[in-house]
Design an enzyme around this catalytic site. Structure first.
Site, PDB file in Angstrom:
ATOM      1  N   SER A 104       0.499  -0.986   0.117  1.00  0.00           N
ATOM      2  CA  SER A 104      -0.255   0.497  -0.194  1.00  0.00           C
ATOM      3  C   SER A 104       0.460   1.836  -0.116  1.00  0.00           C
ATOM      4  O   SER A 104       1.467   1.622  -0.866  1.00  0.00           O
ATOM      5  CB  SER A 104      -1.307  -0.174   1.229  1.00  0.00           C
ATOM      6  OG  SER A 104      -1.553   0.807   0.999  1.00  0.00           O
ATOM      7  N   GLU A 201      -2.926  -2.740  -7.199  1.00  0.00           N
ATOM      8  CA  GLU A 201      -3.395  -3.150  -6.441  1.00  0.00           C
ATOM      9  C   GLU A 201      -3.811  -1.558  -6.206  1.00  0.00           C
ATOM     10  O   GLU A 201      -3.153  -0.366  -6.125  1.00  0.00           O
ATOM     11  CB  GLU A 201      -3.525  -4.004  -5.212  1.00  0.00           C
ATOM     12  CG  GLU A 201      -2.190  -3.061  -4.612  1.00  0.00           C
ATOM     13  CD  GLU A 201      -2.473  -2.067  -3.207  1.00  0.00           C
ATOM     14  OE1 GLU A 201      -3.755  -2.504  -3.239  1.00  0.00           O
ATOM     15  OE2 GLU A 201      -1.735  -1.420  -3.072  1.00  0.00           O
ATOM     16  N   HIS A 269      -5.678  -5.180  -0.673  1.00  0.00           N
ATOM     17  CA  HIS A 269      -6.169  -4.973   1.025  1.00  0.00           C
ATOM     18  C   HIS A 269      -7.663  -5.886   0.325  1.00  0.00           C
ATOM     19  O   HIS A 269      -7.701  -5.415   1.726  1.00  0.00           O
ATOM     20  CB  HIS A 269      -6.928  -3.403   0.235  1.00  0.00           C
ATOM     21  CG  HIS A 269      -6.124  -2.607   1.077  1.00  0.00           C
ATOM     22  ND1 HIS A 269      -5.175  -1.921  -0.442  1.00  0.00           N
ATOM     23  CD2 HIS A 269      -5.482  -1.927   1.952  1.00  0.00           C
ATOM     24  CE1 HIS A 269      -4.490  -0.957  -0.274  1.00  0.00           C
ATOM     25  NE2 HIS A 269      -4.716  -1.057   1.401  1.00  0.00           N
TER      26      HIS A 269
END
Length: 305
Positions: A104, A201, A269
């Protein structure tokens, strides 16, 4: 104090802070897998949303990099804040081969090239201990990290995926969050790529905003160095009253029409997010609706500790 019979983990927080109970749960998970865990006091600092000031977060990273006892630097949580320490990393000394683990917001550390002496794992963080199944994913990441430190290598692996655009590409894996990645473009920390397989992502974005990021990436210098794209989890996406009209695979195919594209890699996630090593050689093959990502075995630079 490090237990020299076990690879030693230091948990730091380059971005947001994580609750004490999450850190405690993570420590137990990692220790059960044969790691020795130390929570840096910095990980518990609170400066509004961030885990201390920019200097405090950078200093914690510098200390972990330079400490001979630390084998693995595990980032506590994403959110936002890692990019704010990039301009403080120049000249940081790395005492020996180390792993840095996160995903992330940690894309800023892992794909910027700011820490080239470190082996990066795109993998769950302590904050994921609070998610359903998060403990199992953290345990799997801990086993991979332990094997890398103890044995200096990881075996080959592979994933069956869904095909989006046909072709074959071979290159090193670059894995990260789309929006964090695009904030690096046009800065001194823009990735210098030459034939990477980019795995992406993201979370909580509007569809039109994702399209904007893909346009930015495709038109950038870094975008010219992408040999293939693998789409991971894009979770909790939002749309306007008038729908955008394209899903993520369609966007990628539109903006990257000349390279192979696949969908379904378990990163992000969502409920999967398997641990993967940044920079490892891989081959992406897409034929019709079928795709395969084959990842080669990996040897840790400098060997096992």
């Amino acid at each position: 104090m490090a237990d020299r019979g076990r690879p030693h983990v230091r948990v730091i927080a380059p971005a947001r802070w994580a609750p004490d109970e999450v850190l405690s749960t993570f420590s137990q998970i990692a220790e059960d897998e044969g790691l020795s865990v130390e929570i840096d006091p910095q990980a518990k600092l609170r400066a509004d949303q961030l885990a201390g000031s920019d200097d405090e977060r950078a200093d914690a990273l510098a200390a972990a990099l330079g400490d001979e006892d630390v084998d693995i630097i595990w980032c506590a949580r994403g959110g936002y804040g890692s990019a704010r320490v990039l301009n403080r990393l120049s000249g940081m000394m790395v005492s020996k081969p180390k792993l840095l683990i996160g995903y992330s917001d940690m894309t800023a550390l892992q794909l910027s090239g700011a820490l080239p002496e470190v082996t990066h794992l795109h993998a769950p963080m302590p904050i994921d201990a609070a998610k359903p199944g998060g403990g199992d994913r953290l345990a799997a990441a801990a086993r991979l990290a332990k094997d890398l430190v103890a044995q200096g290598q990881a075996p080959a692996s592979g994933y069956d995926l869904e095909g989006v655009a046909e072709g074959t590409a071979r290159g090193s894996l670059a894995i990260g969050n789309l929006c964090v990645l695009t904030t690096l473009l046009g800065t001194p920390y823009e990735p210098q790529w030459d034939g990477v397989i980019l795995c992406l992502e993201d979370i909580c974005e509007y569809y039109y905003a994702l399209d904007r990021h893909f346009v930015h990436l495709a038109q950038s210098r870094a975008g010219q160095g992408i040999a293939g794209i693998v789409i991971g989890d894009f979770t909790d996406l939002e749309d306007n009253d008038v729908p955008w009209g394209e899903d993520v695979p369609a966007m990628v195919r539109r903006h990257f029409p000349d390279i192979p594209v696949a969908y379904g890699l378990p990163i992000g996630h969502g409920d999967r997010n398997e641990a993967l090593i940044q920079g490892v050689a891989a081959t992406l093959s897409v034929t019709g609706g079928n795709a395969r990502l084959d990842i080669e075995g990996f040897a840790l630079a400098g060997g096992a500790s």
